[in-house]
Write a protein that holds these residues in place. Structure first.
Motif, PDB file in Angstrom:
ATOM      1  N   VAL A 125       0.702   7.108   3.351  1.00  0.00           N
ATOM      2  CA  VAL A 125       1.897   6.756   2.576  1.00  0.00           C
ATOM      3  C   VAL A 125       2.014   5.232   2.547  1.00  0.00           C
ATOM      4  O   VAL A 125       2.050   4.582   3.596  1.00  0.00           O
ATOM      5  CB  VAL A 125       3.175   7.374   3.188  1.00  0.00           C
ATOM      6  N   CYS A 126       2.072   4.655   1.364  1.00  0.00           N
ATOM      7  CA  CYS A 126       2.183   3.197   1.221  1.00  0.00           C
ATOM      8  C   CYS A 126       3.646   2.797   1.370  1.00  0.00           C
ATOM      9  O   CYS A 126       4.443   2.992   0.454  1.00  0.00           O
ATOM     10  CB  CYS A 126       1.679   2.740  -0.139  1.00  0.00           C
ATOM     11  N   SER A 127       3.998   2.234   2.510  1.00  0.00           N
ATOM     12  CA  SER A 127       5.377   1.771   2.701  1.00  0.00           C
ATOM     13  C   SER A 127       5.533   0.318   2.286  1.00  0.00           C
ATOM     14  O   SER A 127       6.651  -0.213   2.285  1.00  0.00           O
ATOM     15  CB  SER A 127       5.782   1.930   4.173  1.00  0.00           C
ATOM     16  N   SER A 128       4.426  -0.326   1.942  1.00  0.00           N
ATOM     17  CA  SER A 128       4.461  -1.683   1.402  1.00  0.00           C
ATOM     18  C   SER A 128       3.643  -1.659   0.116  1.00  0.00           C
ATOM     19  O   SER A 128       3.424  -0.585  -0.462  1.00  0.00           O
ATOM     20  CB  SER A 128       3.873  -2.668   2.422  1.00  0.00           C
ATOM     21  N   LEU A 129       3.224  -2.809  -0.358  1.00  0.00           N
ATOM     22  CA  LEU A 129       2.358  -2.832  -1.529  1.00  0.00           C
ATOM     23  C   LEU A 129       1.070  -2.087  -1.217  1.00  0.00           C
ATOM     24  O   LEU A 129       0.514  -2.208  -0.126  1.00  0.00           O
ATOM     25  CB  LEU A 129       2.043  -4.286  -1.892  1.00  0.00           C
ATOM     26  N   MET A 130       0.588  -1.299  -2.167  1.00  0.00           N
ATOM     27  CA  MET A 130      -0.625  -0.524  -1.923  1.00  0.00           C
ATOM     28  C   MET A 130      -1.773  -1.455  -1.568  1.00  0.00           C
ATOM     29  O   MET A 130      -1.987  -2.501  -2.179  1.00  0.00           O
ATOM     30  CB  MET A 130      -0.976   0.317  -3.148  1.00  0.00           C
ATOM     31  N   LEU A 131      -2.531  -1.076  -0.534  1.00  0.00           N
ATOM     32  CA  LEU A 131      -3.558  -1.931   0.038  1.00  0.00           C
ATOM     33  C   LEU A 131      -4.963  -1.471  -0.323  1.00  0.00           C
ATOM     34  O   LEU A 131      -5.930  -1.931   0.259  1.00  0.00           O
ATOM     35  CB  LEU A 131      -3.401  -1.970   1.565  1.00  0.00           C
ATOM     36  N   TYR A 132      -5.084  -0.575  -1.282  1.00  0.00           N
ATOM     37  CA  TYR A 132      -6.383  -0.023  -1.646  1.00  0.00           C
ATOM     38  C   TYR A 132      -7.245  -1.119  -2.277  1.00  0.00           C
ATOM     39  O   TYR A 132      -6.871  -1.724  -3.271  1.00  0.00           O
ATOM     40  CB  TYR A 132      -6.207   1.148  -2.619  1.00  0.00           C
ATOM     41  N   GLN A 133      -8.394  -1.378  -1.672  1.00  0.00           N
ATOM     42  CA  GLN A 133      -9.236  -2.498  -2.109  1.00  0.00           C
ATOM     43  C   GLN A 133      -9.993  -2.154  -3.382  1.00  0.00           C
ATOM     44  O   GLN A 133     -10.639  -1.125  -3.493  1.00  0.00           O
ATOM     45  CB  GLN A 133     -10.222  -2.876  -1.004  1.00  0.00           C
ATOM     46  N   ASP A 134      -9.919  -3.066  -4.354  1.00  0.00           N
ATOM     47  CA  ASP A 134     -10.583  -2.919  -5.643  1.00  0.00           C
ATOM     48  C   ASP A 134     -10.897  -4.325  -6.119  1.00  0.00           C
ATOM     49  O   ASP A 134      -9.994  -5.143  -6.306  1.00  0.00           O
ATOM     50  CB  ASP A 134      -9.647  -2.192  -6.615  1.00  0.00           C
ATOM     51  N   ASN A 135     -12.165  -4.636  -6.321  1.00  0.00           N
ATOM     52  CA  ASN A 135     -12.544  -6.000  -6.665  1.00  0.00           C
ATOM     53  C   ASN A 135     -12.020  -6.446  -8.032  1.00  0.00           C
ATOM     54  O   ASN A 135     -12.042  -7.643  -8.346  1.00  0.00           O
ATOM     55  CB  ASN A 135     -14.067  -6.157  -6.622  1.00  0.00           C
ATOM     56  N   ASP A 136     -11.551  -5.516  -8.853  1.00  0.00           N
ATOM     57  CA  ASP A 136     -10.915  -5.893 -10.115  1.00  0.00           C
ATOM     58  C   ASP A 136      -9.524  -6.475  -9.890  1.00  0.00           C
ATOM     59  O   ASP A 136      -8.967  -7.127 -10.780  1.00  0.00           O
ATOM     60  CB  ASP A 136     -10.782  -4.678 -11.039  1.00  0.00           C
ATOM     61  N   ILE A 137      -8.960  -6.216  -8.715  1.00  0.00           N
ATOM     62  CA  ILE A 137      -7.566  -6.550  -8.422  1.00  0.00           C
ATOM     63  C   ILE A 137      -7.508  -7.611  -7.332  1.00  0.00           C
ATOM     64  O   ILE A 137      -8.176  -7.481  -6.297  1.00  0.00           O
ATOM     65  CB  ILE A 137      -6.803  -5.290  -7.945  1.00  0.00           C
ATOM     66  N   PRO A 138      -6.712  -8.665  -7.503  1.00  0.00           N
ATOM     67  CA  PRO A 138      -6.610  -9.683  -6.447  1.00  0.00           C
ATOM     68  C   PRO A 138      -6.061  -9.083  -5.150  1.00  0.00           C
ATOM     69  O   PRO A 138      -5.264  -8.133  -5.177  1.00  0.00           O
ATOM     70  CB  PRO A 138      -5.610 -10.695  -7.031  1.00  0.00           C
ATOM     71  N   PRO A 139      -6.471  -9.617  -3.998  1.00  0.00           N
ATOM     72  CA  PRO A 139      -5.929  -9.137  -2.724  1.00  0.00           C
ATOM     73  C   PRO A 139      -4.409  -9.281  -2.683  1.00  0.00           C
ATOM     74  O   PRO A 139      -3.836 -10.194  -3.291  1.00  0.00           O
ATOM     75  CB  PRO A 139      -6.597 -10.055  -1.689  1.00  0.00           C
ATOM     76  N   ILE A 199      -0.123   8.364  -1.102  1.00  0.00           N
ATOM     77  CA  ILE A 199       1.116   8.309  -1.885  1.00  0.00           C
ATOM     78  C   ILE A 199       1.648   6.884  -1.880  1.00  0.00           C
ATOM     79  O   ILE A 199       1.800   6.268  -0.821  1.00  0.00           O
ATOM     80  CB  ILE A 199       2.159   9.277  -1.296  1.00  0.00           C
ATOM     81  N   SER A 200       1.939   6.357  -3.074  1.00  0.00           N
ATOM     82  CA  SER A 200       2.536   5.033  -3.197  1.00  0.00           C
ATOM     83  C   SER A 200       3.918   5.157  -3.811  1.00  0.00           C
ATOM     84  O   SER A 200       4.087   5.819  -4.840  1.00  0.00           O
ATOM     85  CB  SER A 200       1.677   4.127  -4.077  1.00  0.00           C
ATOM     86  N   HIS A 201       4.901   4.491  -3.183  1.00  0.00           N
ATOM     87  CA  HIS A 201       6.241   4.555  -3.762  1.00  0.00           C
ATOM     88  C   HIS A 201       6.464   3.477  -4.822  1.00  0.00           C
ATOM     89  O   HIS A 201       7.579   3.243  -5.260  1.00  0.00           O
ATOM     90  CB  HIS A 201       7.324   4.514  -2.672  1.00  0.00           C
ATOM     91  N   GLN A 202       5.390   2.854  -5.266  1.00  0.00           N
ATOM     92  CA  GLN A 202       5.445   2.056  -6.481  1.00  0.00           C
ATOM     93  C   GLN A 202       5.486   2.985  -7.697  1.00  0.00           C
ATOM     94  O   GLN A 202       5.294   4.201  -7.577  1.00  0.00           O
ATOM     95  CB  GLN A 202       4.201   1.173  -6.618  1.00  0.00           C
ATOM     96  N   VAL A 203       5.692   2.386  -8.858  1.00  0.00           N
ATOM     97  CA  VAL A 203       5.381   3.056 -10.113  1.00  0.00           C
ATOM     98  C   VAL A 203       4.182   2.328 -10.706  1.00  0.00           C
ATOM     99  O   VAL A 203       3.984   1.128 -10.471  1.00  0.00           O
ATOM    100  CB  VAL A 203       6.571   3.051 -11.099  1.00  0.00           C
ATOM    101  N   PHE A 219       1.072   7.743  -7.657  1.00  0.00           N
ATOM    102  CA  PHE A 219       2.258   6.904  -7.780  1.00  0.00           C
ATOM    103  C   PHE A 219       3.448   7.843  -7.936  1.00  0.00           C
ATOM    104  O   PHE A 219       3.547   8.579  -8.917  1.00  0.00           O
ATOM    105  CB  PHE A 219       2.168   5.997  -9.012  1.00  0.00           C
ATOM    106  N   THR A 220       4.348   7.827  -6.992  1.00  0.00           N
ATOM    107  CA  THR A 220       5.486   8.752  -7.043  1.00  0.00           C
ATOM    108  C   THR A 220       6.793   8.069  -7.411  1.00  0.00           C
ATOM    109  O   THR A 220       7.773   8.740  -7.719  1.00  0.00           O
ATOM    110  CB  THR A 220       5.688   9.447  -5.689  1.00  0.00           C
ATOM    111  N   GLY A 221       6.838   6.735  -7.333  1.00  0.00           N
ATOM    112  CA  GLY A 221       8.106   6.043  -7.492  1.00  0.00           C
ATOM    113  C   GLY A 221       8.825   5.926  -6.164  1.00  0.00           C
ATOM    114  O   GLY A 221       8.473   6.594  -5.181  1.00  0.00           O
ATOM    115  N   PRO A 222       9.840   5.062  -6.100  1.00  0.00           N
ATOM    116  CA  PRO A 222      10.476   4.712  -4.823  1.00  0.00           C
ATOM    117  C   PRO A 222      11.343   5.807  -4.239  1.00  0.00           C
ATOM    118  O   PRO A 222      11.763   6.735  -4.922  1.00  0.00           O
ATOM    119  CB  PRO A 222      11.307   3.473  -5.175  1.00  0.00           C
TER     120      PRO A 222
END
Length: 422
Positions: A125-139, A199-203, A219-222
């Motif tokens: 469960v992502c309680s902060s910003l999702m940390l899934y590493q993807d080189n297309d996306i900045p850290p 699960i990420s509580h981002q949208v 993405f489930t929302g907050p």
């Protein structure tokens, strides 16, 4: 019914996500036990859950003044100590409590290893910003915006490599534990997250375009809720009809007096009313002479004030950002450390606010930015767009549906496998 364990960090931002999720599962008849440091005990018990203390709750008060790279290096040291404590204490506590499935805070990188060692299924469960590493996306620890051009992707890859090297003490502790338990080693950073569901509580609308997320990512929302939040007094009678600007720098980096003073001075000549929540790091008396006579409180009823706010000036903690956008409140983000940098970058990218760097911030720049976000309609329009996305996302009920479905299927498969072996 299932006995769920919640393994999470004890900070406010983590509890504000995990406790409402636990409450929804408890409402459906499941049992909940929280495993965290002692900071989480009071709020966990008030929420009606069982609690088991893991690791030390000692926090250096000077940490609330630390930002930037210094905060990164300090954070790595703290994480290593916390991970070692958790690896030593959590497996025994989980087995003693009779946990059947774990919900692991994405920031508790050791959680997957612990779940594997005690043979309990787990969901991330992502309680902060999702940390899934993807080189297309900045850290997440940068304020870089999204750009698909190859040399920006190369920059991202190099940054991830550097962060991996810097955080090696944390990953070495986890690797040693997996070897000790005769578990296969992790080959990539993303291996520590659940293969059942994340699960990420981002949208998705406030995340950079991602093409490489696994099919079990949701993405489930907050999970906005007052559950686990203490009731606080607030002088609502002092609010007037002027546009309300709500200021929160969170609860972990909240002892930067000069920043509160700068914000107050920047807004003092504007036709607005300023409310500053200190987040417990300072007493109101310590900042009693702020320009413009703002309302200053140690803690604020944030969910209620955001319903009245025209703008939020924030450290870009994800919970505050999502709670603001849930009320269509545009933002001015001044990130201080950690994933706040990445959250602020997404605010600017989404069009719902502006990002200002603490390193070159001054009164004039902040005042002009506040006026810009208040007066230009595009910021409000994008905030309304993201509010709509949040309202249609499903939130905590959708997250609980996913958890129940995944764990039920896992239990059924385990029973089937056992039957075949007999």
């Amino acid at each position: 019914m299932t006995h769920y364990g919640i393994l999470c960090l004890g900070g406010t931002g983590h509890l504000n996500t995990m406790l409402p999720l636990g409450a929804e599962l408890q409402r459906r008849g499941h049992s909940i036990t929280v495993f965290s440091d002692a900071r989480a005990e009071r709020r966990t018990i008030e929420a009606g859950f069982n609690f088991r203390a893991i690791g030390s709750a000692e926090v250096d008060p000077d940490r609330a003044k630390v930002t930037g790279l210094r905060a990164l290096f300090q954070g790595i040291d703290l994480f290593r100590a916390r991970v070692i404590d958790s690896l030593r204490e959590a497996p025994v506590a989980i087995q003693q409590a009779g946990i059947e499935a774990l919900l692991v805070d994405m920031s508790a990188f050791e959680g997957g290893a612990i779940a594997d060692s005690v043979q309990v299924p787990f969901i991330t469960v992502c309680s902060s910003l999702m940390l899934y590493q993807d080189n297309d996306i900045p850290p997440t620890l940068t304020t870089w915006s999204y750009n698909p051009i190859w040399y920006f992707r190369l920059r991202n890859w190099l940054a991830y490599k550097l962060l991996w090297l810097l955080s090696r003490p944390v990953w070495s502790a986890i690797a040693d534990y997996r070897k000790q338990c005769q578990l296969p080693p992790y080959s990539t950073y993303n291996d520590c997250f659940s293969k059942l569901a994340t699960i990420s509580h981002q949208v998705a609308e406030i995340e950079f375009p991602r093409r490489k997320l696994p099919p079990n990512f949701h993405f489930t929302g907050p999970f906005h809720s007052s559950i686990g939040r203490s009731k606080v007094d607030f002088p609502f009678e002092q609010l007037n009809s002027l546009p309300l600007i709500y200021v929160s720098l969170g609860t972990s980096r909240n002892r930067i007096k000069d920043l509160f003073s700068l914000i107050a001075e920047a807004c003092a000549t504007l036709d607005v009313q300023l409310v500053i929540a200190l987040g417990g790091g300072l007493e109101p008396e310590e900042v009693s002479q702020l320009p413009g006579n703002p309302i200053v409180v140690k803690y604020a009823p944030q969910l209620e004030l955001l319903k009245r706010a025209s703008l939020c000036i924030t450290h870009a903690g994800l919970n505050t950002v999502l709670e603001s956008l849930n009320n269509a409140v545009p933002l001015v983000a001044i990130p201080l450390a950690d994933d706040q940098l990445g959250v602020a970058a997404r605010i600017a990218w989404s069009g719902a606010g502006e990002l200002l760097s603490l390193s070159n911030l001054d009164v004039s720049k902040l005042r002009n930015t506040v006026q810009k976000v208040l007066n230009q309609k595009d910021y409000k329009r994008h905030a309304v767009r993201l509010q709509s996305a949040i309202h249609h996302s499903g939130g905590v009920k959708y997250a609980a549906d996913i958890i129940e479905e995944v764990i039920t299927q896992t239990k059924m498969q385990a029973t089937l496998d056992l039957t075949r072996t007999l």
